[in-house]
Design a protein around this motif. Structure first.
Motif, PDB file in Angstrom:
ATOM      1  N   GLN A  68       0.792  -1.227   0.000  1.00  0.00           N
ATOM      2  CA  GLN A  68       0.000   0.000   0.000  1.00  0.00           C
ATOM      3  C   GLN A  68       0.825   1.278   0.000  1.00  0.00           C
ATOM      4  N   VAL A  69       2.119   1.210   0.242  1.00  0.00           N
ATOM      5  CA  VAL A  69       2.943   2.422   0.369  1.00  0.00           C
ATOM      6  C   VAL A  69       4.163   2.329  -0.552  1.00  0.00           C
ATOM      7  N   ARG A  70       4.324   3.373  -1.361  1.00  0.00           N
ATOM      8  CA  ARG A  70       5.498   3.505  -2.222  1.00  0.00           C
ATOM      9  C   ARG A  70       6.085   4.889  -1.961  1.00  0.00           C
ATOM     10  N   GLY A  71       7.398   5.004  -1.967  1.00  0.00           N
ATOM     11  CA  GLY A  71       8.006   6.298  -1.713  1.00  0.00           C
ATOM     12  C   GLY A  71       9.367   6.392  -2.353  1.00  0.00           C
ATOM     13  N   GLY A  72       9.920   7.603  -2.331  1.00  0.00           N
ATOM     14  CA  GLY A  72      11.232   7.792  -2.913  1.00  0.00           C
ATOM     15  C   GLY A  72      11.639   9.240  -2.937  1.00  0.00           C
ATOM     16  N   ALA A  73      12.568   9.540  -3.826  1.00  0.00           N
ATOM     17  CA  ALA A  73      13.102  10.889  -3.944  1.00  0.00           C
ATOM     18  C   ALA A  73      13.397  11.186  -5.405  1.00  0.00           C
ATOM     19  N   SER A  74      13.358  12.467  -5.734  1.00  0.00           N
ATOM     20  CA  SER A  74      13.633  12.920  -7.084  1.00  0.00           C
ATOM     21  C   SER A  74      14.580  14.117  -7.012  1.00  0.00           C
ATOM     22  N   PHE A  75      15.581  14.130  -7.871  1.00  0.00           N
ATOM     23  CA  PHE A  75      16.555  15.211  -7.932  1.00  0.00           C
ATOM     24  C   PHE A  75      16.594  15.727  -9.367  1.00  0.00           C
ATOM     25  N   SER A  76      16.554  17.037  -9.527  1.00  0.00           N
ATOM     26  CA  SER A  76      16.529  17.627 -10.861  1.00  0.00           C
ATOM     27  C   SER A  76      17.414  18.863 -10.898  1.00  0.00           C
ATOM     28  N   TYR A  77      18.195  18.994 -11.977  1.00  0.00           N
ATOM     29  CA  TYR A  77      19.027  20.183 -12.186  1.00  0.00           C
ATOM     30  C   TYR A  77      18.778  20.674 -13.606  1.00  0.00           C
ATOM     31  N   VAL A  78      18.453  21.966 -13.746  1.00  0.00           N
ATOM     32  CA  VAL A  78      18.182  22.565 -15.050  1.00  0.00           C
ATOM     33  C   VAL A  78      19.033  23.822 -15.185  1.00  0.00           C
ATOM     34  N   LEU A  79      19.735  23.944 -16.306  1.00  0.00           N
ATOM     35  CA  LEU A  79      20.526  25.137 -16.626  1.00  0.00           C
ATOM     36  C   LEU A  79      19.949  25.738 -17.897  1.00  0.00           C
ATOM     37  N   THR A  80      19.517  26.999 -17.813  1.00  0.00           N
ATOM     38  CA  THR A  80      18.957  27.713 -18.956  1.00  0.00           C
ATOM     39  C   THR A  80      19.840  28.919 -19.250  1.00  0.00           C
ATOM     40  N   GLU A  81      20.228  29.064 -20.520  1.00  0.00           N
ATOM     41  CA  GLU A  81      21.049  30.199 -20.941  1.00  0.00           C
ATOM     42  C   GLU A  81      20.319  31.005 -22.007  1.00  0.00           C
ATOM     43  N   GLN A  82      20.307  32.305 -21.842  1.00  0.00           N
ATOM     44  CA  GLN A  82      19.817  33.230 -22.856  1.00  0.00           C
ATOM     45  C   GLN A  82      21.046  34.016 -23.316  1.00  0.00           C
ATOM     46  N   ARG A  83      21.712  33.537 -24.324  1.00  0.00           N
ATOM     47  CA  ARG A  83      22.994  34.123 -24.712  1.00  0.00           C
ATOM     48  C   ARG A  83      22.883  35.529 -25.270  1.00  0.00           C
ATOM     49  N   GLN A  84      21.730  35.897 -25.827  1.00  0.00           N
ATOM     50  CA  GLN A  84      21.588  37.245 -26.371  1.00  0.00           C
ATOM     51  C   GLN A  84      21.589  38.295 -25.257  1.00  0.00           C
ATOM     52  N   THR A  85      21.231  37.892 -24.029  1.00  0.00           N
ATOM     53  CA  THR A  85      21.243  38.825 -22.893  1.00  0.00           C
ATOM     54  C   THR A  85      22.289  38.441 -21.852  1.00  0.00           C
ATOM     55  N   ALA A  86      23.097  37.437 -22.130  1.00  0.00           N
ATOM     56  CA  ALA A  86      24.139  36.946 -21.218  1.00  0.00           C
ATOM     57  C   ALA A  86      23.539  36.534 -19.868  1.00  0.00           C
ATOM     58  N   ALA A  87      22.351  35.964 -19.892  1.00  0.00           N
ATOM     59  CA  ALA A  87      21.689  35.527 -18.656  1.00  0.00           C
ATOM     60  C   ALA A  87      21.777  34.014 -18.530  1.00  0.00           C
ATOM     61  N   ARG A  88      22.096  33.555 -17.322  1.00  0.00           N
ATOM     62  CA  ARG A  88      22.143  32.125 -17.021  1.00  0.00           C
ATOM     63  C   ARG A  88      21.332  31.878 -15.769  1.00  0.00           C
ATOM     64  N   TYR A  89      20.456  30.894 -15.839  1.00  0.00           N
ATOM     65  CA  TYR A  89      19.627  30.526 -14.704  1.00  0.00           C
ATOM     66  C   TYR A  89      19.829  29.050 -14.426  1.00  0.00           C
TER      67      TYR A  89
END
Length: 108
Positions: A68-89
């Motif tokens: 009846q019980v399932r569990g766990g963990a999730s890890f996520s990493y996202v890198l977004t670059e907007q090179r025309q504005t030199a922005a990195r998130y």
């Protein structure tokens, strides 16, 4: 753009943790590049207007603790670059979850 994933299950050593079921694992990666250019009329000169890039890595681990019980963990990493504005998130997300299944009724 490209993406890929690998799925596998494993059982950790019993000296570390005693689990009834395997730990199911999914590792996913993705990358994309979107570039927009303007083309001047009558020429072959191209002027870049935007250059957006995204890279993502996701790791999910889950197991059944009981029927009846399932569990766990999730890890996520996202890198977004907007090179025309030199922005990195960059974004890091960690999630711990549990799913509880309720059954009612009678099987005859």
């Amino acid at each position: 753009a490209w993406a890929g994933s690998v799925n596998f299950g494993f059982r950790p050593p019993r000296s570390l943790i005693r689990l009834q079921n395997d730990i199911r694992t999914t590792l996913s990666v993705a990358s994309s590049v979107v570039t927009t250019c303007l083309l001047s009329a009558g020429t072959t000169d191209r002027s870049p207007v935007s250059d957006s890039r995204r890279k993502a890595v996701d790791l999910r681990l889950d197991t059944g603790f009981s029927p009846q019980v399932r569990g766990g963990a999730s890890f996520s990493y996202v890198l977004t670059e907007q090179r025309q504005t030199a922005a990195r998130y960059s974004q890091l997300t960690v999630t711990v979850f549990a799913e509880i299944f309720f059954l009612s009724g009678q099987v005859r």
